[in-house]
Design a protein around this motif. Structure first.
Motif, PDB file in Angstrom:
ATOM      1  N   GLN A 404     -11.919  31.907  -1.026  1.00 26.43           N
ATOM      2  CA  GLN A 404     -13.211  32.535  -0.781  1.00 26.43           C
ATOM      3  C   GLN A 404     -14.210  32.132  -1.855  1.00 26.43           C
ATOM      4  OE1 GLN A 404     -14.154  34.064   1.878  1.00 26.43           O
ATOM      5  NE2 GLN A 404     -16.230  34.556   1.163  1.00 26.43           N
ATOM      6  N   ALA A 405     -13.741  32.020  -3.087  1.00 27.70           N
ATOM      7  CA  ALA A 405     -14.618  31.558  -4.166  1.00 27.70           C
ATOM      8  C   ALA A 405     -15.094  30.139  -3.901  1.00 27.70           C
ATOM      9  CB  ALA A 405     -13.885  31.639  -5.504  1.00 27.70           C
ATOM     10  N   LEU A 406     -14.189  29.299  -3.419  1.00 27.20           N
ATOM     11  CA  LEU A 406     -14.571  27.928  -3.079  1.00 27.20           C
ATOM     12  C   LEU A 406     -15.586  27.922  -1.942  1.00 27.20           C
ATOM     13  CD1 LEU A 406     -14.176  24.840  -3.261  1.00 27.20           C
ATOM     14  CD2 LEU A 406     -12.271  25.096  -1.650  1.00 27.20           C
ATOM     15  N   ARG A 407     -15.345  28.715  -0.914  1.00 20.95           N
ATOM     16  CA  ARG A 407     -16.256  28.766   0.229  1.00 20.95           C
ATOM     17  C   ARG A 407     -17.645  29.195  -0.211  1.00 20.95           C
ATOM     18  NH1 ARG A 407     -15.176  32.631   5.572  1.00 20.95           N
ATOM     19  NH2 ARG A 407     -17.091  32.083   6.731  1.00 20.95           N
ATOM     20  N   ASN A 408     -17.730  30.195  -1.059  1.00 21.42           N
ATOM     21  CA  ASN A 408     -19.037  30.658  -1.524  1.00 21.42           C
ATOM     22  C   ASN A 408     -19.736  29.623  -2.385  1.00 21.42           C
ATOM     23  OD1 ASN A 408     -18.857  33.163  -0.261  1.00 21.42           O
ATOM     24  ND2 ASN A 408     -17.852  34.134  -2.009  1.00 21.42           N
ATOM     25  N   THR A 409     -18.971  28.849  -3.130  1.00 20.05           N
ATOM     26  CA  THR A 409     -19.553  27.872  -4.047  1.00 20.05           C
ATOM     27  C   THR A 409     -20.084  26.637  -3.328  1.00 20.05           C
ATOM     28  OG1 THR A 409     -18.104  28.617  -5.842  1.00 20.05           O
ATOM     29  CG2 THR A 409     -19.074  26.420  -6.066  1.00 20.05           C
ATOM     30  N   VAL A 410     -19.326  26.158  -2.321  1.00 22.18           N
ATOM     31  CA  VAL A 410     -19.713  24.894  -1.684  1.00 22.18           C
ATOM     32  C   VAL A 410     -20.416  25.106  -0.348  1.00 22.18           C
ATOM     33  CG1 VAL A 410     -17.779  23.741  -2.812  1.00 22.18           C
ATOM     34  CG2 VAL A 410     -17.505  24.559  -0.455  1.00 22.18           C
ATOM     35  N   GLY A 411     -20.357  26.326   0.220  1.00 19.19           N
ATOM     36  CA  GLY A 411     -20.968  26.586   1.511  1.00 19.19           C
ATOM     37  C   GLY A 411     -19.992  26.338   2.657  1.00 19.19           C
ATOM     38  N   ASP A 412     -20.276  26.963   3.789  1.00 17.73           N
ATOM     39  CA  ASP A 412     -19.355  26.898   4.923  1.00 17.73           C
ATOM     40  C   ASP A 412     -19.128  25.476   5.415  1.00 17.73           C
ATOM     41  OD1 ASP A 412     -19.076  29.612   4.801  1.00 17.73           O
ATOM     42  OD2 ASP A 412     -19.750  29.999   6.865  1.00 17.73           O
ATOM     43  N   GLY A 460      -4.879  36.993 -15.818  1.00 19.32           N
ATOM     44  CA  GLY A 460      -5.871  38.046 -16.000  1.00 19.32           C
ATOM     45  C   GLY A 460      -6.895  38.043 -14.881  1.00 19.32           C
ATOM     46  N   ARG A 461      -7.515  39.191 -14.646  1.00 17.58           N
ATOM     47  CA  ARG A 461      -8.492  39.292 -13.574  1.00 17.58           C
ATOM     48  C   ARG A 461      -9.790  38.603 -13.975  1.00 17.58           C
ATOM     49  NH1 ARG A 461     -10.622  44.759 -10.473  1.00 17.58           N
ATOM     50  NH2 ARG A 461     -11.855  45.097 -12.348  1.00 17.58           N
ATOM     51  N   PRO A 462     -10.306  37.702 -13.129  1.00 16.81           N
ATOM     52  CA  PRO A 462     -11.598  37.078 -13.412  1.00 16.81           C
ATOM     53  C   PRO A 462     -12.685  38.131 -13.585  1.00 16.81           C
ATOM     54  CG  PRO A 462     -10.466  35.898 -11.661  1.00 16.81           C
ATOM     55  CD  PRO A 462      -9.671  37.143 -11.924  1.00 16.81           C
ATOM     56  N   ALA A 463     -13.655  37.835 -14.415  1.00 19.38           N
ATOM     57  CA  ALA A 463     -14.684  38.822 -14.751  1.00 19.38           C
ATOM     58  C   ALA A 463     -15.538  39.205 -13.547  1.00 19.38           C
ATOM     59  CB  ALA A 463     -15.575  38.282 -15.862  1.00 19.38           C
ATOM     60  N   ALA A 464     -15.668  38.317 -12.581  1.00 13.20           N
ATOM     61  CA  ALA A 464     -16.510  38.595 -11.420  1.00 13.20           C
ATOM     62  C   ALA A 464     -15.753  38.271 -10.149  1.00 13.20           C
ATOM     63  CB  ALA A 464     -17.801  37.785 -11.493  1.00 13.20           C
ATOM     64  N   PRO A 466     -15.182  36.907  -6.228  1.00 16.26           N
ATOM     65  CA  PRO A 466     -15.671  35.680  -5.596  1.00 16.26           C
ATOM     66  C   PRO A 466     -16.796  35.979  -4.607  1.00 16.26           C
ATOM     67  CG  PRO A 466     -13.620  36.367  -4.591  1.00 16.26           C
ATOM     68  CD  PRO A 466     -13.865  37.297  -5.747  1.00 16.26           C
ATOM     69  N   ALA A 467     -18.018  35.854  -5.053  1.00 21.05           N
ATOM     70  CA  ALA A 467     -19.177  36.089  -4.198  1.00 21.05           C
ATOM     71  C   ALA A 467     -20.163  34.955  -4.406  1.00 21.05           C
ATOM     72  CB  ALA A 467     -19.821  37.433  -4.526  1.00 21.05           C
ATOM     73  N   ALA A 468     -21.123  34.868  -3.518  1.00 20.22           N
ATOM     74  CA  ALA A 468     -22.059  33.739  -3.551  1.00 20.22           C
ATOM     75  C   ALA A 468     -22.759  33.608  -4.894  1.00 20.22           C
ATOM     76  CB  ALA A 468     -23.080  33.900  -2.421  1.00 20.22           C
ATOM     77  N   HIS A 469     -23.004  34.730  -5.571  1.00 15.80           N
ATOM     78  CA  HIS A 469     -23.690  34.684  -6.858  1.00 15.80           C
ATOM     79  C   HIS A 469     -22.827  35.271  -7.973  1.00 15.80           C
ATOM     80  CE1 HIS A 469     -27.282  33.481  -4.734  1.00 15.80           C
ATOM     81  NE2 HIS A 469     -27.144  34.516  -3.924  1.00 15.80           N
ATOM     82  N   ALA A 470     -21.487  35.172  -7.783  1.00 10.01           N
ATOM     83  CA  ALA A 470     -20.538  35.669  -8.792  1.00 10.01           C
ATOM     84  C   ALA A 470     -20.860  37.108  -9.197  1.00 10.01           C
ATOM     85  CB  ALA A 470     -20.548  34.757 -10.024  1.00 10.01           C
ATOM     86  N   ALA A 471     -21.250  37.914  -8.213  1.00 10.26           N
ATOM     87  CA  ALA A 471     -21.663  39.283  -8.514  1.00 10.26           C
ATOM     88  C   ALA A 471     -20.491  40.150  -8.921  1.00 10.26           C
ATOM     89  CB  ALA A 471     -22.350  39.884  -7.277  1.00 10.26           C
ATOM     90  N   ARG A 472     -20.760  41.047  -9.856  1.00  9.08           N
ATOM     91  CA  ARG A 472     -19.757  42.050 -10.203  1.00  9.08           C
ATOM     92  C   ARG A 472     -19.827  43.176  -9.179  1.00  9.08           C
ATOM     93  NH1 ARG A 472     -18.011  41.298 -15.480  1.00  9.08           N
ATOM     94  NH2 ARG A 472     -19.236  39.792 -16.673  1.00  9.08           N
ATOM     95  N   LEU A 473     -18.718  43.880  -9.050  1.00  9.21           N
ATOM     96  CA  LEU A 473     -18.707  45.014  -8.141  1.00  9.21           C
ATOM     97  C   LEU A 473     -19.600  46.123  -8.675  1.00  9.21           C
ATOM     98  CD1 LEU A 473     -14.930  45.262  -7.235  1.00  9.21           C
ATOM     99  CD2 LEU A 473     -16.777  44.568  -5.720  1.00  9.21           C
TER     100      LEU A 473
END
Length: 498
Positions: A404-412, A460-464, A466-473
């Protein structure tokens, strides 16, 4: 310490470099392992198998198996001795028509000494006659051969072949198969591929199965018992065989309601991943107490536990996604298992999107929040989980988060193009995570090292999330998708795989 020489091992259409002790290459001794980083004694060096012909006879009452295996191979070096992975009792071995010496070694090695040197590049025809009671054979306290009330099942990962046929047991050495099994009349014998013939004589029925595309040894399956066997054709004309134990009880209806939709699932997955890679499809549900499923090639194995609470399409989606990711494109090393399990899990997330039960992004958000930073879930690295942790939940769920992180980074567009190009380029071969990263970078034109390091290779858990803008919850927890409970419950069984 022995020096090691890197030699090319032909694996389907792909050459993969593995470490083989130089002494074995120089002396004509085939190495007792193919060089896997987690399981160095799995597989064997010195030869490449092209075809297995297995002629078997099985008596369910006594669990007695008799067999003759004919193995067609090519010597990759001059060989005065070579190994097969096998654990049953052997009565005779021939190499190129001549009697050969043999001896059992360790837990699962059959060491064969041919009467004369096998020359590099020349064909090897190896015939092994054997018998035994598979359920009584234990290696490292493991007996994956499953007895049932009316027969047996051979389905396990990463090792299974040792209990029913001699082989070069590693995904690097794929081959085609003919599996012929005689069982008492009224009993069925199920294996991979296409059923080419069924004959009866003197109280025994023989089932002949053929696998025409390359298949890894652990993906070969055998199920014997009282089954309701069904034959159908998918919308695109693919022959499909499904089978259900007569002893499933209350799970029978849900099992059939799920597995009978295999054709629909394959048609949908073909639209995403590209053409289905094999000439047959299906699945089977035996009466067994184990609680896992396995992507046995063309005919997935399902425990009835998956259907105890009703129909379950998510496990059917998962195991059939493996027909592309794991079966057609197989790991070069068991360390690369994310290429199998992360992708099959992500296929479930895509199915959830299709069904309107939660998007892949919603599932990613909820998965990220479900496991707190203190959870041991985050300690296992999907890109290198460690021996014995290949089926840890992190490989599945964090593995899907990586996609999902890859998909958000490179686009569908780039993401789905990468998946299709991957299975097309590596079809019937073997692959590494490094190769996938390289392809993703080529298709997207982006530098992705940091992304994969974060999601696959860092404890360890990544800080953000996997979202289009690496958003935190946000402070409030994300809403649970409707598909979450079924997917999570399915994975609880999948993680329990031996």
């Amino acid at each position: 310490m022995q020096r090691a020489r890197l030699i090319a091992v032909t694996a389907g259409a792909v050459g993969v470099l593995v470490a083989v002790p130089a002494a074995a290459v120089d002396s004509g001794l085939g190495a007792p392992g193919i060089g896997d980083v987690y399981y160095p004694d799995y597989g064997n060096g010195g030869y490449d198998v092209s075809h297995y012909d297995l002629r078997l006879k099985y008596q369910p009452v006594s669990d007695q198996l008799e067999g003759t295996a004919t193995i067609l191979a090519t010597a990759k070096q001059d060989l005065t001795r070579f190994h097969l992975d096998f654990a049953l009792d052997v009565s005779a071995v021939q190499v190129n028509g001549q009697d050969a010496k043999y001896v059992a070694s360790g837990g699962h090695e059959l060491v064969v000494t041919p009467p004369s040197t096998l020359r590099a590049g020349r064909p090897m025809n190896v015939v092994v006659r054997y018998s035994g009671t598979p359920s009584k054979v234990k290696i490292d306290n493991l007996t994956p051969w499953q007895r049932t009330v009316d027969g047996a099942v051979a389905a396990n990962e990463p090792e299974m072949a040792w209990w029913w046929f001699p082989s070069n047991d590693h995904p690097l050495d794929k081959a085609t198969y003919d599996v012929s099994v005689a069982v008492p009349d009224g009993t069925k014998a199920i294996s991979n591929g296409v059923l080419t013939r069924r004959t009866s004589q003197f109280g025994w029925t023989r089932f002949d199965w053929r696998v025409s595309q390359p298949q890894a040894t652990y993906l070969a399956t055998l199920a014997i018992g009282k089954f309701d066997m069904r034959f159908a054709t998918t919308k695109s004309g693919l022959p499909m065989v499904t089978a259900y134990s007569d002893n499933l009880g209350s799970a029978a209806g849900a099992a059939k309601a799920s597995v009978e939709r295999t054709g629909e699932v394959i048609e949908w997955e073909s639209g995403i991943f590209g053409p289905y890679p094999f000439d047959a499809a299906g699945g089977y549900v035996p009466q067994t107490n184990v609680r896992f499923a396995l992507e046995t090639q063309t005919r997935s194995f399902y425990s009835p536990a998956f259907f105890a609470r009703g129909s379950n399409l998510y496990v059917v989606v998962h195991e059939n996604a493996h027909q592309w990711f794991g079966d057609s494109v197989s790991v070069a090393s068991w360390r690369d298992i994310w290429l199998n399990e992360g992708f099959a899990t992500y296929a479930e997330w895509l199915w959830s999107e299709k069904q309107g039960e939660g998007t892949a992004q919603q599932l990613a958000d909820f998965t990220y929040a479900f496991y707190p930073a203190s959870s041991s879930f985050w300690k296992v690295k999907p890109g290198d989980p460690g021996k014995g942790k290949e089926f840890h939940e992190s490989v599945y769920d964090r593995g899907a988060l990586a996609l999902q992180a890859l998909r958000n980074t490179v686009g569908d567009a780039a993401f789905f193009r990468t998946l299709r190009e991957w299975v097309a380029a590596k079809k019937y071969g073997n692959a590494t995570i490094t190769e996938f990263v390289a392809l993703a970078e080529k298709v997207s034109g982006k530098q992705l090292d940091e992304l994969f390091k974060t999601w696959l290779f860092t404890s360890g858990r990544p800080a953000a999330r996997p979202a289009a803008h690496a958003a935190r919850l946000t402070a409030s927890a994300p809403e649970r998708p409707r598909s979450w409970e079924r997917i999570h419950r399915t994975h609880e069984h999948l993680h329990g795989r031996p």
